[in-house]
Design a protein around this motif. Sequence first.
Motif, PDB file in Angstrom:
ATOM      1  N   ALA A   2      -7.207  33.047   7.675  1.00 23.92           N
ATOM      2  CA  ALA A   2      -6.693  32.129   6.646  1.00 23.92           C
ATOM      3  C   ALA A   2      -6.630  32.879   5.219  1.00 23.92           C
ATOM      4  CB  ALA A   2      -7.485  30.806   6.582  1.00 23.92           C
ATOM      5  N   ILE A   3      -5.360  32.769   4.897  1.00 27.80           N
ATOM      6  CA  ILE A   3      -5.256  33.253   3.429  1.00 27.80           C
ATOM      7  C   ILE A   3      -5.409  32.296   2.534  1.00 27.80           C
ATOM      8  CG2 ILE A   3      -3.581  34.456   2.017  1.00 27.80           C
ATOM      9  CD1 ILE A   3      -4.174  35.968   4.538  1.00 27.80           C
ATOM     10  N   ARG A   4      -6.081  32.423   1.366  1.00 27.69           N
ATOM     11  CA  ARG A   4      -6.483  31.622   0.366  1.00 27.69           C
ATOM     12  C   ARG A   4      -5.833  31.958  -0.779  1.00 27.69           C
ATOM     13  NH1 ARG A   4     -12.554  29.198   1.095  1.00 27.69           N
ATOM     14  NH2 ARG A   4     -12.820  29.712   3.328  1.00 27.69           N
ATOM     15  N   GLN A   5      -5.551  30.868  -1.611  1.00 25.34           N
ATOM     16  CA  GLN A   5      -4.695  31.002  -2.781  1.00 25.34           C
ATOM     17  C   GLN A   5      -5.616  31.778  -4.000  1.00 25.34           C
ATOM     18  OE1 GLN A   5      -3.532  27.472  -4.601  1.00 25.34           O
ATOM     19  NE2 GLN A   5      -2.634  28.502  -6.362  1.00 25.34           N
ATOM     20  N   VAL A  24     -26.527  32.108   4.626  1.00 22.42           N
ATOM     21  CA  VAL A  24     -25.117  32.172   5.152  1.00 22.42           C
ATOM     22  C   VAL A  24     -24.859  31.305   5.879  1.00 22.42           C
ATOM     23  CG1 VAL A  24     -23.437  33.662   6.259  1.00 22.42           C
ATOM     24  CG2 VAL A  24     -25.157  34.765   4.326  1.00 22.42           C
ATOM     25  N   THR A  25     -24.128  30.281   5.551  1.00 16.36           N
ATOM     26  CA  THR A  25     -23.877  29.171   6.372  1.00 16.36           C
ATOM     27  C   THR A  25     -22.605  29.480   7.206  1.00 16.36           C
ATOM     28  OG1 THR A  25     -22.547  28.427   4.742  1.00 16.36           O
ATOM     29  CG2 THR A  25     -24.913  27.306   4.745  1.00 16.36           C
ATOM     30  N   PRO A  26     -22.181  28.721   8.176  1.00 19.47           N
ATOM     31  CA  PRO A  26     -20.878  28.943   8.634  1.00 19.47           C
ATOM     32  C   PRO A  26     -19.780  28.918   7.611  1.00 19.47           C
ATOM     33  CG  PRO A  26     -22.060  27.466   9.961  1.00 19.47           C
ATOM     34  CD  PRO A  26     -22.772  27.826   8.861  1.00 19.47           C
ATOM     35  N   ARG A  27     -19.788  28.046   6.604  1.00 12.27           N
ATOM     36  CA  ARG A  27     -18.786  27.946   5.644  1.00 12.27           C
ATOM     37  C   ARG A  27     -18.598  29.387   4.933  1.00 12.27           C
ATOM     38  NH1 ARG A  27     -18.578  22.834   1.920  1.00 12.27           N
ATOM     39  NH2 ARG A  27     -17.002  23.753   0.714  1.00 12.27           N
ATOM     40  N   ILE A  28     -19.887  29.896   4.547  1.00  9.94           N
ATOM     41  CA  ILE A  28     -19.909  31.224   3.657  1.00  9.94           C
ATOM     42  C   ILE A  28     -19.158  32.534   4.529  1.00  9.94           C
ATOM     43  CG2 ILE A  28     -21.337  33.095   2.722  1.00  9.94           C
ATOM     44  CD1 ILE A  28     -21.330  30.734   0.835  1.00  9.94           C
ATOM     45  N   ARG A  29     -19.636  32.440   6.025  1.00  7.15           N
ATOM     46  CA  ARG A  29     -19.124  33.353   6.901  1.00  7.15           C
ATOM     47  C   ARG A  29     -17.477  33.175   6.993  1.00  7.15           C
ATOM     48  NH1 ARG A  29     -22.291  36.084  10.673  1.00  7.15           N
ATOM     49  NH2 ARG A  29     -24.111  34.980  10.091  1.00  7.15           N
ATOM     50  N   GLU A  30     -17.105  31.765   6.943  1.00  8.84           N
ATOM     51  CA  GLU A  30     -15.652  31.865   6.996  1.00  8.84           C
ATOM     52  C   GLU A  30     -15.044  32.419   5.589  1.00  8.84           C
ATOM     53  OE1 GLU A  30     -14.467  27.927   7.840  1.00  8.84           O
ATOM     54  OE2 GLU A  30     -12.353  28.156   7.587  1.00  8.84           O
ATOM     55  N   LEU A  31     -15.801  31.869   4.761  1.00  6.64           N
ATOM     56  CA  LEU A  31     -15.170  32.390   3.061  1.00  6.64           C
ATOM     57  C   LEU A  31     -15.033  34.013   3.061  1.00  6.64           C
ATOM     58  CD1 LEU A  31     -14.599  31.973   0.032  1.00  6.64           C
ATOM     59  CD2 LEU A  31     -17.106  32.092  -0.100  1.00  6.64           C
ATOM     60  N   ALA A  32     -16.180  34.640   3.639  1.00  4.03           N
ATOM     61  CA  ALA A  32     -16.126  35.881   3.650  1.00  4.03           C
ATOM     62  C   ALA A  32     -14.980  36.478   4.519  1.00  4.03           C
ATOM     63  CB  ALA A  32     -17.173  36.661   4.223  1.00  4.03           C
ATOM     64  N   GLN A  33     -14.581  36.040   5.666  1.00  8.01           N
ATOM     65  CA  GLN A  33     -13.438  36.548   6.196  1.00  8.01           C
ATOM     66  C   GLN A  33     -12.012  36.226   5.712  1.00  8.01           C
ATOM     67  OE1 GLN A  33     -13.797  38.362   9.333  1.00  8.01           O
ATOM     68  NE2 GLN A  33     -11.489  38.669   8.825  1.00  8.01           N
ATOM     69  N   ASP A  34     -11.977  34.876   5.195  1.00 10.74           N
ATOM     70  CA  ASP A  34     -10.753  34.914   4.541  1.00 10.74           C
ATOM     71  C   ASP A  34     -10.745  35.481   3.220  1.00 10.74           C
ATOM     72  OD1 ASP A  34     -10.731  32.775   6.233  1.00 10.74           O
ATOM     73  OD2 ASP A  34     -11.004  30.982   4.968  1.00 10.74           O
ATOM     74  N   MET A  35     -11.498  35.996   2.499  1.00  6.37           N
ATOM     75  CA  MET A  35     -11.567  36.802   1.395  1.00  6.37           C
ATOM     76  C   MET A  35     -11.039  38.300   1.781  1.00  6.37           C
ATOM     77  SD  MET A  35     -14.876  35.666  -0.896  1.00  6.37           S
ATOM     78  CE  MET A  35     -14.826  37.036  -1.840  1.00  6.37           C
TER      79      MET A  35
END
Length: 157
Positions: A2-5, A24-35
Amino acid sequence: MAIRQIRLEGDPILGRPCREIKEVTPRIRELAQDMLDTMYQAGGVGLAGPQVGVLRRIAVIDVGEGPYVFINPKIVETSGEQVGDEGCLSVPGKAGRVRRPMHVKTQAFDINMKPFIVEGDELFARAMCHEFDHLDGHLYIEKVEGSLHDVEMEEDE
Ligand code: ZN
């Protein structure tokens, strides 16, 4: 994927300090990948939480030595000096001369919350200083010597 703005200069979120990450929650994990996805897509070599609207102490960097995810990074040692052009995905089309240490040693946590230490020179050192400044609400344009100039493409981050 996912590309973030990417938030741009003038967005107040870029001027605010970030909170530490406790786990590191699943949300943080997803954030890192998106970043990482967002950084690669934009052609940058680094990206910090506030640049995607998240006020947490996380940054990603890839200067060609593979991706690094930094959680709660802390620069523990610097030496030397370099002066060179720097740019930022939040300030598109611009660059300016910034003085940075030539060598930086950083202590941080990885995506599994395992502590690690990494040392970098030149562009990697510059990228660490630049990205970690974002986590304290600072942009490189505050440190530019002289004035910003236009660039055709993003070269540095
Ligand atoms: Zn930046």
